[in-house]
Scaffold this motif. Structure first.
Motif, mmCIF file in Angstrom:
data_model
loop_
_atom_site.group_PDB
_atom_site.id
_atom_site.type_symbol
_atom_site.label_atom_id
_atom_site.label_comp_id
_atom_site.label_asym_id
_atom_site.label_seq_id
_atom_site.Cartn_x
_atom_site.Cartn_y
_atom_site.Cartn_z
ATOM 1 N N LYS A 26 -28.788 -34.578 10.622
ATOM 2 C CA LYS A 26 -28.501 -35.766 11.428
ATOM 3 C C LYS A 26 -27.861 -35.362 12.753
ATOM 4 C CE LYS A 26 -27.786 -38.600 7.290
ATOM 5 N NZ LYS A 26 -26.836 -39.405 6.494
ATOM 6 N N MET A 27 -26.925 -34.410 12.688
ATOM 7 C CA MET A 27 -26.291 -33.925 13.907
ATOM 8 C C MET A 27 -27.297 -33.240 14.812
ATOM 9 S SD MET A 27 -25.155 -30.902 15.472
ATOM 10 C CE MET A 27 -25.159 -29.734 14.124
ATOM 11 N N LEU A 28 -28.179 -32.451 14.218
ATOM 12 C CA LEU A 28 -29.168 -31.697 14.981
ATOM 13 C C LEU A 28 -30.086 -32.636 15.756
ATOM 14 C CD1 LEU A 28 -29.417 -28.592 14.985
ATOM 15 C CD2 LEU A 28 -31.408 -28.836 13.497
ATOM 16 N N TRP A 29 -30.494 -33.732 15.130
ATOM 17 C CA TRP A 29 -31.404 -34.666 15.789
ATOM 18 C C TRP A 29 -30.676 -35.520 16.828
ATOM 19 C CZ3 TRP A 29 -36.244 -35.453 16.812
ATOM 20 C CH2 TRP A 29 -36.667 -36.719 17.263
ATOM 21 N N THR A 30 -29.490 -35.965 16.508
ATOM 22 C CA THR A 30 -28.740 -36.844 17.410
ATOM 23 C C THR A 30 -28.411 -36.150 18.725
ATOM 24 O OG1 THR A 30 -27.762 -38.016 15.533
ATOM 25 C CG2 THR A 30 -26.659 -38.253 17.661
ATOM 26 N N HIS A 31 -28.040 -34.879 18.661
ATOM 27 C CA HIS A 31 -27.581 -34.159 19.855
ATOM 28 C C HIS A 31 -28.593 -33.109 20.309
ATOM 29 C CE1 HIS A 31 -23.818 -36.187 19.224
ATOM 30 N NE2 HIS A 31 -23.593 -35.566 18.077
ATOM 31 N N ARG A 32 -29.868 -33.349 20.062
ATOM 32 C CA ARG A 32 -30.891 -32.341 20.349
ATOM 33 C C ARG A 32 -30.953 -31.958 21.833
ATOM 34 N NH1 ARG A 32 -32.786 -37.220 19.206
ATOM 35 N NH2 ARG A 32 -34.333 -38.259 20.534
ATOM 36 N N GLN A 33 -30.764 -32.930 22.728
ATOM 37 C CA GLN A 33 -30.821 -32.616 24.154
ATOM 38 C C GLN A 33 -29.643 -31.729 24.565
ATOM 39 O OE1 GLN A 33 -31.084 -36.047 26.689
ATOM 40 N NE2 GLN A 33 -31.158 -34.852 28.583
ATOM 41 N N TYR A 34 -28.466 -32.069 24.111
ATOM 42 C CA TYR A 34 -27.270 -31.274 24.411
ATOM 43 C C TYR A 34 -27.410 -29.866 23.837
ATOM 44 C CZ TYR A 34 -22.312 -29.926 24.380
ATOM 45 O OH TYR A 34 -21.128 -29.258 24.553
ATOM 46 N N GLU A 35 -27.956 -29.769 22.619
ATOM 47 C CA GLU A 35 -28.112 -28.463 21.977
ATOM 48 C C GLU A 35 -29.079 -27.584 22.751
ATOM 49 O OE1 GLU A 35 -29.479 -30.020 18.378
ATOM 50 O OE2 GLU A 35 -27.511 -30.769 17.748
ATOM 51 N N PHE A 36 -30.153 -28.185 23.276
ATOM 52 C CA PHE A 36 -31.133 -27.427 24.049
ATOM 53 C C PHE A 36 -30.505 -26.857 25.316
ATOM 54 C CE2 PHE A 36 -34.264 -27.376 27.531
ATOM 55 C CZ PHE A 36 -35.140 -26.399 27.021
ATOM 56 N N VAL A 37 -29.694 -27.659 25.997
ATOM 57 C CA VAL A 37 -29.033 -27.209 27.226
ATOM 58 C C VAL A 37 -28.069 -26.064 26.930
ATOM 59 C CG1 VAL A 37 -27.418 -27.873 29.046
ATOM 60 C CG2 VAL A 37 -29.266 -29.431 28.393
ATOM 61 N N GLU A 38 -27.282 -26.190 25.860
ATOM 62 C CA GLU A 38 -26.333 -25.143 25.514
ATOM 63 C C GLU A 38 -27.036 -23.848 25.126
ATOM 64 O OE1 GLU A 38 -22.814 -25.129 25.549
ATOM 65 O OE2 GLU A 38 -23.301 -26.827 26.837
ATOM 66 N N LEU A 39 -28.115 -23.954 24.385
ATOM 67 C CA LEU A 39 -28.867 -22.771 23.993
ATOM 68 C C LEU A 39 -29.484 -22.097 25.211
ATOM 69 C CD1 LEU A 39 -29.924 -21.009 21.691
ATOM 70 C CD2 LEU A 39 -31.895 -22.542 21.506
ATOM 71 N N LYS A 40 -30.003 -22.894 26.126
ATOM 72 C CA LYS A 40 -30.590 -22.360 27.358
ATOM 73 C C LYS A 40 -29.533 -21.626 28.189
ATOM 74 C CE LYS A 40 -31.374 -25.290 30.563
ATOM 75 N NZ LYS A 40 -31.917 -26.426 31.349
ATOM 76 N N ASN A 41 -28.347 -22.207 28.270
ATOM 77 C CA ASN A 41 -27.268 -21.572 29.029
ATOM 78 C C ASN A 41 -26.821 -20.261 28.392
ATOM 79 O OD1 ASN A 41 -27.304 -23.712 30.800
ATOM 80 N ND2 ASN A 41 -25.533 -24.734 29.902
ATOM 81 N N ALA A 42 -26.866 -20.216 27.064
ATOM 82 C CA ALA A 42 -26.438 -19.006 26.367
ATOM 83 C C ALA A 42 -27.454 -17.881 26.509
ATOM 84 C CB ALA A 42 -26.197 -19.320 24.890
ATOM 85 N N LEU A 43 -28.720 -18.228 26.553
ATOM 86 C CA LEU A 43 -29.773 -17.214 26.603
ATOM 87 C C LEU A 43 -30.072 -16.729 28.012
ATOM 88 C CD1 LEU A 43 -32.300 -18.683 24.004
ATOM 89 C CD2 LEU A 43 -30.781 -16.730 23.702
ATOM 90 N N PHE A 44 -29.919 -17.606 29.003
ATOM 91 C CA PHE A 44 -30.315 -17.255 30.376
ATOM 92 C C PHE A 44 -29.127 -17.418 31.311
ATOM 93 C CE2 PHE A 44 -34.068 -18.955 28.194
ATOM 94 C CZ PHE A 44 -34.912 -17.856 28.276
ATOM 95 N N LEU A 45 -28.731 -16.309 31.912
ATOM 96 C CA LEU A 45 -27.520 -16.284 32.733
ATOM 97 C C LEU A 45 -27.612 -17.215 33.933
ATOM 98 C CD1 LEU A 45 -24.747 -15.009 33.111
ATOM 99 C CD2 LEU A 45 -25.835 -13.153 34.386
ATOM 100 N N ARG A 46 -28.792 -17.356 34.509
ATOM 101 C CA ARG A 46 -28.913 -18.181 35.720
ATOM 102 C C ARG A 46 -28.612 -19.656 35.443
ATOM 103 N NH1 ARG A 46 -34.262 -17.078 34.278
ATOM 104 N NH2 ARG A 46 -35.640 -18.879 34.067
ATOM 105 N N PHE A 47 -28.911 -20.115 34.239
ATOM 106 C CA PHE A 47 -28.599 -21.507 33.896
ATOM 107 C C PHE A 47 -27.094 -21.679 33.678
ATOM 108 C CE2 PHE A 47 -33.080 -21.218 32.449
ATOM 109 C CZ PHE A 47 -33.607 -22.200 33.279
ATOM 110 N N GLN A 48 -26.463 -20.676 33.079
ATOM 111 C CA GLN A 48 -25.013 -20.707 32.930
ATOM 112 C C GLN A 48 -24.341 -20.683 34.295
ATOM 113 O OE1 GLN A 48 -23.070 -21.523 30.577
ATOM 114 N NE2 GLN A 48 -21.829 -19.873 29.773
ATOM 115 N N LEU A 49 -24.907 -19.896 35.206
ATOM 116 C CA LEU A 49 -24.357 -19.807 36.560
ATOM 117 C C LEU A 49 -24.392 -21.164 37.254
ATOM 118 C CD1 LEU A 49 -23.299 -18.131 38.953
ATOM 119 C CD2 LEU A 49 -25.691 -17.644 39.549
ATOM 120 N N ARG A 50 -25.440 -21.923 37.059
ATOM 121 C CA ARG A 50 -25.537 -23.249 37.690
ATOM 122 C C ARG A 50 -24.411 -24.159 37.226
ATOM 123 N NH1 ARG A 50 -32.054 -24.514 37.096
ATOM 124 N NH2 ARG A 50 -32.789 -22.794 38.450
ATOM 125 N N GLU A 51 -24.056 -24.051 35.949
ATOM 126 C CA GLU A 51 -22.945 -24.861 35.450
ATOM 127 C C GLU A 51 -21.630 -24.430 36.087
ATOM 128 O OE1 GLU A 51 -23.041 -27.508 33.304
ATOM 129 O OE2 GLU A 51 -25.213 -27.343 33.599
#
Length: 249
Positions: A144-169
Motif C-alpha cells: 500500500k505504501m509502495l503504490w501510494t508514494h510511487r512518484q516520490y519513490e521514483f524521484v528518490e531512487l533517481k536521485n540516489a542512482l544519478f548524481l546529476r539529479f541529486q545535484l539539481r536538488e
C-alpha cells in the motif's frame, strides 16, 4: 558561498557537534560513574530475571528490566559554507529531503536521498538479505505504501542512482554548486528504522510498548531528529521507564 535567500525568517541559534565524541563521553561516564558495561556487536539470545539479595531480606528480590532500542532490527566552494541549510519538511513524509550540514572537521554533508534498503544492515546499495526482504514484502502495508508514494519513490531512487539529479536538488539551495564540487565526494549511507502500520502509513511519532510481565520497555519508533534531540528523547524514555518499572533516582 551563501544559500539563495527566499525568506527573511531564519533560525540562527544552531550548532554542530561531533556525535562520535559525544557518545564516547557518555560511554565513559556510564562506565566510570555507574560501573556500567557495554558490549557491541553481540547477539542476545535469551533474557533471564536476576535475583538480588538485600541485607536483612529473607528471600532474594527478583529484579530485571530492559529498555530496548533496537532500531532497524524492530575542497570546493561548498567548503565556505558556515551554516546549516535545511528545507521545510514535507509533513507527508518523515524524511527531511536534501540539506547541507557542516561538521566539526570542516567537511560538509550533502543529501541525503531516501531509498528502500533490502537488508536491515544494508549499508551498501547492493546489500541483500533474503529473510529481511521476505518479511518486508509479506507485510500488507508495504504494498500500500509502495503504490501510494510511487512518484516520490521514483524521484528518490533517481536521485540516489544519478548524481546529476541529486545535484539539481542541492542547487535549489546553493545555485552556484556545480558537478565538479561533488563529483569526487566520498559517498556514505545510513539506515533509518522506520515503523509502518498495516495501512501503509509511515508512523511519525514515538511508539512505546511493554510486555505483560513488566520487564521490557520497547522503543519501537524514534523519529528524526533522533541524534540532535537525543537528550530530550533519553529523558522521555527514562521518565516512562521510571513510571513503568517503579524506578527511583
Amino acid at each position: 558561498m551563501q544559500p539563495i535567500k527566499k525568506k527573511k525568517n531564519k533560525i540562527i541559534q544552531t550548532g554542530i557537534v561531533d556525535y562520535k565524541q559525544v557518545c564516547g563521553s557518555i560511554l565513559q561516564e556510564f562506565v566510570d560513574k555507574l560501573n556500567g558495561e557495554v558490549f557491541v556487536s553481540q547477539t542476545a539470545h535469551d533474557f533471564r530475571i536476576c535475583e538480588e539479595r538485600k541485607e536483612g531480606d529473607a528471600k532474594p528480590e527478583k529484579r530485571g528490566v530492559e529498555i530496548v532500542c533496537n532500531g532497524n532490527t524492530a575542497n570546493s566552494p561548498i567548503q565556505k559554507l558556515k551554516m546549516n541549510i535545511y528545507p521545510v519538511p514535507n509533513p507527508r513524509f518523515p524524511a527531511l529531503g536534501v540539506h547541507f550540514t557542516p561538521r566539526i572537521d570542516g567537511s560538509i554533508l550533502l543529501g541525503p536521498s531516501a531509498v528502500l534498503a533490502f537488508s536491515r544492515e544494508g549499508y551498501n546499495f547492493t546489500d541483500f538479505n533474503l529473510r529481511d526482504v521476505f518479511q518486508m514484502i509479506t507485510f500488507p502495508g508495504f504494498w500500500k505504501m509502495l503504490w501510494t508514494h510511487r512518484q516520490y519513490e521514483f524521484v528518490e531512487l533517481k536521485n540516489a542512482l544519478f548524481l546529476r539529479f541529486q545535484l539539481r536538488e542541492l542547487q535549489k539551495y546553493v545555485p552556484s554548486l556545480t558537478i565538479h564540487d561533488v563529483l569526487h565526494c566520498e559517498r556514505r549511507s545510513g539506515i533509518r528504522a522506520q515503523l509502518m502500520d498495516e495501512q501503509g502509513e509511515l508512523v511519525k511519532d514515538f511508539v512505546f510498548s511493554n510486555d505483560d510481565k513488566g520487564m521490557f520497555l520497547h522503543v519501537q519508533n524514534a523519529p528524526s531528529p533522533g541524534c540532535t534531540s537525543c537528550f530530550p528523547i533519553a529523558k522521555l524514555i527514562a521518565d516512562k521507564a521510571e513510571t513503568l518499572f517503579g524506578l527511583q533516582h
